[in-house]
Design an enzyme around this catalytic site. Structure first.
Site, PDB file in Angstrom:
ATOM      1  N   ASP A 181       0.192  -5.882   3.480  1.00  0.00           N
ATOM      2  CA  ASP A 181       0.578  -4.664   4.182  1.00  0.00           C
ATOM      3  C   ASP A 181       0.081  -4.784   5.625  1.00  0.00           C
ATOM      4  O   ASP A 181      -0.639  -5.713   5.965  1.00  0.00           O
ATOM      5  CB  ASP A 181       0.013  -3.408   3.507  1.00  0.00           C
ATOM      6  CG  ASP A 181       0.922  -2.190   3.711  1.00  0.00           C
ATOM      7  OD1 ASP A 181       1.403  -1.611   2.715  1.00  0.00           O
ATOM      8  OD2 ASP A 181       1.181  -1.848   4.888  1.00  0.00           O
ATOM      9  N   ILE A 182       0.453  -3.825   6.445  1.00  0.00           N
ATOM     10  CA  ILE A 182       0.143  -3.942   7.871  1.00  0.00           C
ATOM     11  C   ILE A 182      -1.293  -3.542   8.175  1.00  0.00           C
ATOM     12  O   ILE A 182      -1.797  -3.745   9.273  1.00  0.00           O
ATOM     13  CB  ILE A 182       1.151  -3.085   8.680  1.00  0.00           C
ATOM     14  CG1 ILE A 182       1.178  -3.538  10.138  1.00  0.00           C
ATOM     15  CG2 ILE A 182       0.846  -1.596   8.527  1.00  0.00           C
ATOM     16  CD1 ILE A 182       2.401  -3.115  10.889  1.00  0.00           C
ATOM     17  N   LEU A 237       0.829  -1.222   0.000  1.00  0.00           N
ATOM     18  CA  LEU A 237       0.000   0.000   0.000  1.00  0.00           C
ATOM     19  C   LEU A 237       0.856   1.261   0.000  1.00  0.00           C
ATOM     20  O   LEU A 237       0.331   2.370   0.089  1.00  0.00           O
ATOM     21  CB  LEU A 237      -0.932   0.002   1.220  1.00  0.00           C
ATOM     22  CG  LEU A 237      -1.951  -1.148   1.258  1.00  0.00           C
ATOM     23  CD1 LEU A 237      -2.728  -1.115   2.559  1.00  0.00           C
ATOM     24  CD2 LEU A 237      -2.896  -1.094   0.064  1.00  0.00           C
ATOM     25  N   GLY A 238       2.143   1.104  -0.096  1.00  0.00           N
ATOM     26  CA  GLY A 238       3.052   2.256  -0.083  1.00  0.00           C
ATOM     27  C   GLY A 238       3.147   2.914  -1.450  1.00  0.00           C
ATOM     28  O   GLY A 238       2.455   2.532  -2.400  1.00  0.00           O
ATOM     29  N   GLN A 239       4.058   3.929  -1.546  1.00  0.00           N
ATOM     30  CA  GLN A 239       4.173   4.697  -2.791  1.00  0.00           C
ATOM     31  C   GLN A 239       4.580   3.800  -3.959  1.00  0.00           C
ATOM     32  O   GLN A 239       3.990   3.880  -5.047  1.00  0.00           O
ATOM     33  CB  GLN A 239       5.233   5.810  -2.603  1.00  0.00           C
ATOM     34  CG  GLN A 239       5.333   6.745  -3.791  1.00  0.00           C
ATOM     35  CD  GLN A 239       6.593   7.586  -3.815  1.00  0.00           C
ATOM     36  OE1 GLN A 239       7.626   7.196  -3.249  1.00  0.00           O
ATOM     37  NE2 GLN A 239       6.539   8.707  -4.486  1.00  0.00           N
ATOM     38  N   LYS A 266      19.923   0.837   4.618  1.00  0.00           N
ATOM     39  CA  LYS A 266      20.014   0.530   3.192  1.00  0.00           C
ATOM     40  C   LYS A 266      21.356  -0.119   2.836  1.00  0.00           C
ATOM     41  O   LYS A 266      21.413  -1.094   2.091  1.00  0.00           O
ATOM     42  CB  LYS A 266      19.777   1.793   2.348  1.00  0.00           C
ATOM     43  CG  LYS A 266      18.328   2.257   2.332  1.00  0.00           C
ATOM     44  CD  LYS A 266      17.411   1.158   1.814  1.00  0.00           C
ATOM     45  CE  LYS A 266      15.936   1.488   1.926  1.00  0.00           C
ATOM     46  NZ  LYS A 266      15.075   0.354   1.518  1.00  0.00           N
ATOM     47  N   TYR A 276      18.277   5.667   7.990  1.00  0.00           N
ATOM     48  CA  TYR A 276      17.749   5.119   6.738  1.00  0.00           C
ATOM     49  C   TYR A 276      18.890   4.578   5.878  1.00  0.00           C
ATOM     50  O   TYR A 276      18.849   3.451   5.399  1.00  0.00           O
ATOM     51  CB  TYR A 276      17.003   6.210   5.979  1.00  0.00           C
ATOM     52  CG  TYR A 276      16.418   5.797   4.662  1.00  0.00           C
ATOM     53  CD1 TYR A 276      16.928   6.307   3.472  1.00  0.00           C
ATOM     54  CD2 TYR A 276      15.340   4.929   4.598  1.00  0.00           C
ATOM     55  CE1 TYR A 276      16.383   5.949   2.243  1.00  0.00           C
ATOM     56  CE2 TYR A 276      14.784   4.578   3.375  1.00  0.00           C
ATOM     57  CZ  TYR A 276      15.313   5.098   2.208  1.00  0.00           C
ATOM     58  OH  TYR A 276      14.762   4.752   0.989  1.00  0.00           O
ATOM     59  N   ASP A 310       2.495  -8.048   9.102  1.00  0.00           N
ATOM     60  CA  ASP A 310       3.492  -7.217   9.781  1.00  0.00           C
ATOM     61  C   ASP A 310       4.833  -7.880   9.505  1.00  0.00           C
ATOM     62  O   ASP A 310       5.078  -9.003   9.964  1.00  0.00           O
ATOM     63  CB  ASP A 310       3.203  -7.190  11.289  1.00  0.00           C
ATOM     64  CG  ASP A 310       4.280  -6.425  12.072  1.00  0.00           C
ATOM     65  OD1 ASP A 310       4.025  -6.092  13.241  1.00  0.00           O
ATOM     66  OD2 ASP A 310       5.381  -6.199  11.499  1.00  0.00           O
TER      67      ASP A 310
HETATM   68  C1  VAH Z   1      13.268   9.188   0.779  1.00  0.00           C
HETATM   69  N1  VAH Z   1      11.915   8.814  -1.215  1.00  0.00           N
HETATM   70  O1  VAH Z   1      13.250  10.384   0.488  1.00  0.00           O
HETATM   71  C2  VAH Z   1      12.890   8.201  -0.319  1.00  0.00           C
HETATM   72  C3  VAH Z   1      14.093   7.787  -1.127  1.00  0.00           C
HETATM   73  C4  VAH Z   1      16.090   8.596  -2.391  1.00  0.00           C
HETATM   74  C5  VAH Z   1      14.970   8.960  -1.488  1.00  0.00           C
HETATM   75  O2  VAH Z   1      14.833   6.798  -0.539  1.00  0.00           O
HETATM   76  O3  VAH Z   1      13.576   8.768   1.869  1.00  0.00           O
END
Ligand code: VAH
Length: 317
Positions: A34-35, A10-12, A146, A142, A53
């Site tokens: 999705d959750i 359900l995300g972007q 990654k 983040y 989840d």
């Molecule tokens: C964000 N849209 O802004 C994501 C993406 C490169 C950006 O990983 O966190």
């Protein structure tokens, strides 16, 4: 015939990916998870849907077995700005969910996709034409998840033979599902605000370049990579891909070609500006082009024309 489990459906990205995968492989062969399970939603109503989840590894395997999937596309994650506000939660979801998805892929012998991001680079990474293989010392949670995810996916390929593949997405721009908690989301918000108010206040500063891509190109890239001949892949997790790099003044100027009265000003958010400044200005997608034929169709002009047309068709004005 592929039978695909998608997390974060359900995300972007998930919203458009599930719709496209169902067109390509058949609705019944794409299990969206999705959750949450909203009422009256095209992803929920367009084919199999399960609440999942991703931090529940047992449920991940049970659902994968229930539908006898042979492919897992793992999208569920917290994006950069939200992850910076809740770093411990971001680690738990982004890494806990990834380990669970990889374990399901290992146990059930599934092909595996998960996206990385330009967020996997940091301030010591070369900022212009960032190479496929280079320094990756991100300073955001983040980015840490990654880079860790890229290493973990390569490990599962080398150690267990799981066919893991990934791309480093730039900022993604879509008219379908709104983004959630990213740094690049200004490049989506600006189109909505231009149509609704004729003006936009950017939280990213003038002159801040970031790689970007229109969602149709992102979806095509995922499908093309997953269908690519494995013997041609020298890299796996994860390929640099991009379609364009721009700064706020450039997207504003492109919008003004369609909405001449549009105005933009700035109220810079130090957190998201700080994140953006640690990312590349532009990355080099040549490895993806050489190894599996990556090609983007949309540049800033073509994307802007289509975004405004599609948003107007949705009644945004
Ligand atoms: C964000 N849209 O802004 C994501 C993406 C490169 C950006 O990983 O966190």
């Amino acid at each position: 015939m592929k039978r695909i489990l998608v997390t974060g459906a359900l995300g972007q990205i998930g919203t458009e990916l599930v719709t496209r995968l169902r067109e390509v492989y058949g609705a019944d062969n794409v299990i969206a998870t999705d959750i949450r399970k909203p009422e009256d939603n095209a992803v929920v109503n367009g084919g199999p849907f399960e609440i999942l989840d991703v931090t529940d590894g047992k449920a991940m395997i049970e659902i994968s077995k229930k539908y006898n999937v042979d492919t897992i596309m793992h999208l569920a994650a917290l994006l950069s700005a939200v992850a910076e506000a809740k770093p411990q939660l971001a680690w738990n979801i982004n890494m806990g969910g990834l380990v669970n998805a990889l374990e399901a892929a290992r146990e059930l012998n599934c092909q595996f996709f998960t996206p990385s991001s330009i967020g996997a680079f940091g301030p010591s990474t070369p900022k212009n034409n960032t190479p496929q293989d280079t320094i990756q010392r991100p300073e955001t949670m983040y980015g840490v998840t990654k880079v860790s995810g890229e290493l973990l996916c390569d490990y599962y390929y080398k150690k267990f033979g799981v066919d893991t593949r990934g791309v480093r997405f730039p900022g993604l721009i879509s008219y379908v599902a709104p983004p959630g908690g990213g740094t690049t989301d200004y490049a989506v918000d600006i189109y909505y605000e231009a149509l609704k108010k004729g003006k936009y206040t950017s939280y990213i500063a003038k002159g801040t370049y970031m790689d970007m891509m229109y969602m149709p190109d992102a979806i095509n890239a995922i499908i093309k990579l997953m269908e690519a001949d494995a013997s041609k892949l020298k890299h796996r997790n994860a390929f640099n891909i991009t379609a364009m790099s721009f700064e706020p003044e450039q997207i504003a100027a492109e919008i003004k070609k369609h909405i001449p009265e549009f105005e933009m000003d700035y109220d810079v958010d130090p957190v998201r500006q700080g994140i953006a400044e640690t990312w590349p200005d532009s990355i080099d997608p040549s490895a993806a082009m050489e190894e599996w034929g990556f090609k983007a169709e949309y540049d800033l002009a073509k994307m802007t024309e289509d975004m405004l047309e599609k948003l107007r068709a949705k009644g945004i004005k």
